[in-house]
Design an enzyme around this catalytic site. Sequence first.
Site, PDB file in Angstrom:
ATOM      1  CG  ASP A   1      -1.830   1.208   1.303  1.00 14.83           C
ATOM      2  OD1 ASP A   1      -1.944   1.912   0.275  1.00 14.83           O
ATOM      3  OD2 ASP A   1      -2.419   1.445   2.374  1.00 14.83           O
TER       4      ASP A   1
ATOM      5  CE  LYS B   1      -0.236   3.809   3.453  1.00  8.35           C
ATOM      6  NZ  LYS B   1      -1.065   4.486   4.472  1.00  8.35           N
TER       7      LYS B   1
ATOM      8  CG  ASP C   1      -2.310  -2.410   3.895  1.00 12.48           C
ATOM      9  OD1 ASP C   1      -2.874  -2.550   4.995  1.00 12.48           O
ATOM     10  OD2 ASP C   1      -2.668  -1.586   3.033  1.00 12.48           O
TER      11      ASP C   1
ATOM     12  CG  ASP D   1      -3.132   5.837   2.126  1.00 14.81           C
ATOM     13  OD1 ASP D   1      -2.982   4.618   1.908  1.00 14.81           O
ATOM     14  OD2 ASP D   1      -2.505   6.470   2.994  1.00 14.81           O
TER      15      ASP D   1
ATOM     16  NE  ARG E   1     -11.780   3.239   4.234  1.00  9.67           N
ATOM     17  CZ  ARG E   1     -11.624   4.204   5.122  1.00  9.67           C
ATOM     18  NH1 ARG E   1     -12.566   5.130   5.271  1.00  9.67           N
ATOM     19  NH2 ARG E   1     -10.552   4.265   5.879  1.00  9.67           N
TER      20      ARG E   1
HETATM   21  N1  BES Z   1      -3.071   0.252   5.263  1.00  7.82           N
HETATM   22  C1  BES Z   1      -3.445   1.498   5.796  1.00  7.82           C
HETATM   23  C2  BES Z   1      -3.654   1.473   7.304  1.00  7.82           C
HETATM   24  C3  BES Z   1      -2.411   1.214   8.130  1.00  7.82           C
HETATM   25  C4  BES Z   1      -1.652   2.277   8.561  1.00  7.82           C
HETATM   26  C5  BES Z   1      -2.070  -0.063   8.487  1.00  7.82           C
HETATM   27  C6  BES Z   1      -0.522   2.045   9.338  1.00  7.82           C
HETATM   28  C7  BES Z   1      -0.945  -0.298   9.265  1.00  7.82           C
HETATM   29  C8  BES Z   1      -0.167   0.750   9.685  1.00  7.82           C
HETATM   30  C9  BES Z   1      -4.726   2.000   5.154  1.00  7.82           C
HETATM   31  O1  BES Z   1      -4.916   1.600   3.842  1.00  7.82           O
HETATM   32  C10 BES Z   1      -4.652   3.480   5.156  1.00  7.82           C
HETATM   33  O2  BES Z   1      -3.818   4.006   4.501  1.00  7.82           O
HETATM   34  N2  BES Z   1      -5.543   4.115   5.910  1.00  7.82           N
HETATM   35  C11 BES Z   1      -5.547   5.517   6.019  1.00  7.82           C
HETATM   36  C12 BES Z   1      -6.970   5.985   5.912  1.00  7.82           C
HETATM   37  C13 BES Z   1      -7.100   7.458   5.739  1.00  7.82           C
HETATM   38  C14 BES Z   1      -6.595   7.872   4.388  1.00  7.82           C
HETATM   39  C15 BES Z   1      -8.538   7.821   5.904  1.00  7.82           C
HETATM   40  C16 BES Z   1      -4.942   5.880   7.359  1.00  7.82           C
HETATM   41  O3  BES Z   1      -5.157   5.143   8.340  1.00  7.82           O
HETATM   42  O4  BES Z   1      -4.221   6.866   7.440  1.00  7.82           O
HETATM   43 ZN    ZN Z   2      -4.007  -0.118   3.292  1.00  8.10          ZN
HETATM   44 MN    MN Z   3      -3.992   2.921   2.477  1.00  8.16          MN
END
Ligand code: BES
Ligand code: ZN
Ligand code: MN
Length: 502
Positions: A269, A276, A287, A346, A350
């Site tokens: 991811d 990111k 991920d 990102d 979901r």
């Molecule tokens: N895979 C990430 C969540 C994640 C973050 C898992 C750190 C493990 C460690 C997910 O896809 C993501 O990026 N979520 C975002 C959502 C946001 C953009 C609303 C997040 O948590 O920042």
């Molecule tokens: Zn993710």
């Molecule tokens: Mn993500």
Amino acid sequence: MTSVSFTAQRDGTSSAAVVVFVGEGGQLSAGAQAVEAATGGQLGKAMKAANFTGKKGKVLEILAPSGMVANRVLLAGIGDATKADARTFEDLGGEVAAKVQTLEPEVVADFSGIADLAVGTDVAAAHFAHGLELRNWRMDTYRTKLKDEQKPKLASVVLAGAPPAAKALSERLQKVAAGVAFTKELVTEPANVIYPESFVERVKKAVEPLGVKVTVLDEKDLAKLGAGSLLGVAQGSVRPARLIAMEWNGTGNPDAVPLALVGKGVTFDTGGISLKPGPGMEDMKWDMGGAGAVAGIMVALAGRKAKARVVGVCGLVENMPDGNAQRPGDIVTSMSGQTVEILNTDAEGRLVLNDCMTWTQRTYKPKVMLDFATLTGAVIISLAHHYAGVFGNSDALWAKLDAAGKAVNDLVWRQPLSEPGGHYDQMIDSTIADMKNVSGREGGSITAAQFLQRYVDEGVEWAHIDIAGAVWRPKAGPLHDKGATGFGVRLIDQLVADHFES
Ligand code: BES
Ligand code: ZN
Ligand code: MN
């Protein structure tokens, strides 16, 4: 894999590391007393010198004990014996493995004569071996320059003086450990090795010999099914998307209503166009931890021939920025027909899960559906790496998960969720489509769960388990080194044993 074997009495001529047990206040088990006699009182002396009183979880190592062939004796503290349980012994097994992994090929643990033990000696012995095996896992595939003294040596554990019932229990736990090891392996492998197609190949090889039926959908199949949400995430990567479905039926009834498990399998991811930040991005090889957990659960359940019907469905994609990647503002149509405005590429997990959930419910008609996902960084902010967050529509299912988690130390903590149309649900309403894929930073794990809830069919009991923190830990614990934890496998094995087996 660590081999587990049994013997009635510890063999004094073996050079293997000897483990004996000590209760609170320094109470020696019969096995410990035998060592005390053989060494002419070395245990008592060492315990005094080290202030070791048999506290639960403490291990005292005595090197080169006199009068013995063994290189070392480990005194394992069980604390108050009337309160010692399976976990006490699991943690001790893990502790012993961590201590001798690179030193000893074999451990002999002597279970004879532990006074006042609350739990059966069969349970104590089998769980000691289980903890030892879990903690003994490591991946050295990519270390080509390990020196001899750095190489893992521990390969077997002998349980002495355990009643015969320990054997069947231990065999069952070894199957569970194989599932945990498989999850750790998938999670630990880098993203240039594990991507959607190779994930499918590796999983097939692991589960098909166990009698699990595997169905794989490729990107064409998914397009035909209208999986626009999942495919939108995948379109920025040269790695084509896959959906893998694994079906285990140990009930003998082909029409048994299955328990459905759904896993987020984002093999890497980057965030996509909503890229990111660079530092720490390597963590995003984890991920696919939800998919990894689901695959490991299938290995465990099929391995031990659970009398249940369980289906595991994983959505596998790589989230990359590219000329063909989806953009913020894009609107996709999911398999359910509902439309999603993508405000942040990102928030992709979901978008993968929703189509998997729709397909799973249409295909298998489950009454209970659980999903596992490394869904939000926000859950790490709330719970750190200690608990996984659980969201769901059923108090009863929550209670079952909570109890199973406590039993095996895969801990879960419930988080809030609104009814459809409720406060948190409104936060993902879109002005142009049925919903948007992000709301804002506030309540980030909750709004992610609200999004998923919009894909749960009427009458389905559902729980979403956010394992973003639990999937890996920055520090070693009793049953894992730093890194992958294998979280979820023991949790669901226990849940199935408690509530889904006939
Ligand atoms: N895979 C990430 C969540 C994640 C973050 C898992 C750190 C493990 C460690 C997910 O896809 C993501 O990026 N979520 C975002 C959502 C946001 C953009 C609303 C997040 O948590 O920042
Ligand atoms: Zn993710
Ligand atoms: Mn993500």
